[in-house]
Scaffold this motif. Structure first.
Motif, PDB file in Angstrom:
ATOM      1  N   SER A   1       0.830  -1.210   0.000  1.00 40.86           N
ATOM      2  CA  SER A   1       0.000   0.000   0.000  1.00 40.86           C
ATOM      3  C   SER A   1       0.863   1.257   0.000  1.00 40.86           C
ATOM      4  O   SER A   1       0.590   2.208  -0.753  1.00 40.86           O
ATOM      5  CB  SER A   1      -0.918  -0.023   1.219  1.00 40.86           C
TER       6      SER A   1
ATOM      7  N   SER B   1      -5.634  -0.024  -6.707  1.00 42.40           N
ATOM      8  CA  SER B   1      -4.855  -0.343  -5.514  1.00 42.40           C
ATOM      9  C   SER B   1      -5.758  -0.665  -4.331  1.00 42.40           C
ATOM     10  O   SER B   1      -5.472  -1.589  -3.556  1.00 42.40           O
ATOM     11  CB  SER B   1      -3.938   0.827  -5.173  1.00 42.40           C
ATOM     12  N   LEU B   2      -6.838   0.076  -4.187  1.00 42.40           N
ATOM     13  CA  LEU B   2      -7.783  -0.201  -3.105  1.00 42.40           C
ATOM     14  C   LEU B   2      -8.411  -1.584  -3.265  1.00 42.40           C
ATOM     15  O   LEU B   2      -8.505  -2.349  -2.291  1.00 42.40           O
ATOM     16  CB  LEU B   2      -8.871   0.869  -3.067  1.00 42.40           C
TER      17      LEU B   2
ATOM     18  N   THR C   1      -5.743  -4.281  -2.549  1.00 41.93           N
ATOM     19  CA  THR C   1      -5.475  -4.363  -1.112  1.00 41.93           C
ATOM     20  C   THR C   1      -6.602  -5.073  -0.384  1.00 41.93           C
ATOM     21  O   THR C   1      -6.356  -5.879   0.524  1.00 41.93           O
ATOM     22  CB  THR C   1      -5.266  -2.953  -0.538  1.00 41.93           C
ATOM     23  N   ALA C   2      -7.839  -4.812  -0.768  1.00 40.90           N
ATOM     24  CA  ALA C   2      -8.979  -5.489  -0.134  1.00 40.90           C
ATOM     25  C   ALA C   2      -8.915  -7.000  -0.364  1.00 40.90           C
ATOM     26  O   ALA C   2      -9.150  -7.791   0.559  1.00 40.90           O
ATOM     27  CB  ALA C   2     -10.293  -4.928  -0.666  1.00 40.90           C
TER      28      ALA C   2
ATOM     29  N   ILE D   1      -5.464   4.545  -7.914  1.00 42.50           N
ATOM     30  CA  ILE D   1      -5.914   4.495  -6.519  1.00 42.50           C
ATOM     31  C   ILE D   1      -7.045   3.490  -6.357  1.00 42.50           C
ATOM     32  O   ILE D   1      -7.064   2.698  -5.407  1.00 42.50           O
ATOM     33  CB  ILE D   1      -6.329   5.900  -6.045  1.00 42.50           C
ATOM     34  N   VAL D   2      -7.984   3.501  -7.281  1.00 42.94           N
ATOM     35  CA  VAL D   2      -9.114   2.567  -7.206  1.00 42.94           C
ATOM     36  C   VAL D   2      -8.629   1.123  -7.359  1.00 42.94           C
ATOM     37  O   VAL D   2      -9.047   0.233  -6.608  1.00 42.94           O
ATOM     38  CB  VAL D   2     -10.171   2.921  -8.272  1.00 42.94           C
TER      39      VAL D   2
ATOM     40  N   HIS E   1       1.182   4.164  -2.991  1.00 43.72           N
ATOM     41  CA  HIS E   1       1.034   5.597  -2.756  1.00 43.72           C
ATOM     42  C   HIS E   1       2.262   6.362  -3.237  1.00 43.72           C
ATOM     43  O   HIS E   1       2.139   7.468  -3.784  1.00 43.72           O
ATOM     44  CB  HIS E   1       0.796   5.883  -1.276  1.00 43.72           C
TER      45      HIS E   1
END
Length: 138
Positions: A34, A107-108, A111-112, A104-105, A38
């Motif tokens: 994460s 990566s989110l 990560t989930a 970003i989307v 970033h």
């Protein structure tokens, strides 16, 4: 912000992310991924943000700078500035912002999924240590 300071911050974030990815605990690996994502997003934004401060499409009837001719109408078919070559105005690149928002989307979501997999590993084996999971798995 100074370019050297921003580059240093990005390098430190990338280094912290790399350090955490090389740990044995899965949770630290997830946090490292994460942080690295970033850092990469900051790098992409820093490349595009320093090229100007104005938007490339004018949508109102404001005073137009002398170095740029805006023909922002559907009748003429031009929706971007036309530079006349005297003193080109620098613009912020909107493509960079769109790419970072998409990153970003993604990566989110990634990560989930990884967090869910780590939770299932902890439920199944009772630990998040990669070496112990390798020994328990066979």
């Amino acid at each position: 912000m100074n370019n050297a300071l921003l580059s240093f911050i990005i390098a430190v974030l990338f280094g912290i992310g790399t350090f955490l990815i090389l740990r044995r605990d899965i949770v630290r690996v997830i946090i490292g991924l994460s942080i690295m994502s970033h850092a990469v997003n900051l790098l992409i934004v820093s490349v595009g943000v320093f090229s100007g401060k104005q938007i490339p499409i004018q949508t109102t009837d404001e005073v137009i700078p002398t170095s740029t001719i805006f023909i922002d109408s559907l009748k003429t078919g031009v929706l971007a500035p036309i530079l006349n070559g005297t003193a080109p105005t620098q613009y912020v690149d909107p493509l960079v912002q769109a790419l970072v928002l998409t990153a970003i989307v993604i990566s989110l979501a990634t990560t989930a999924v990884i967090i869910i997999l780590a939770y299932r590993l902890h439920e199944e084996y009772g630990t998040t240590d990669i070496q112990k999971i390798k020994r328990l798995w066979g």
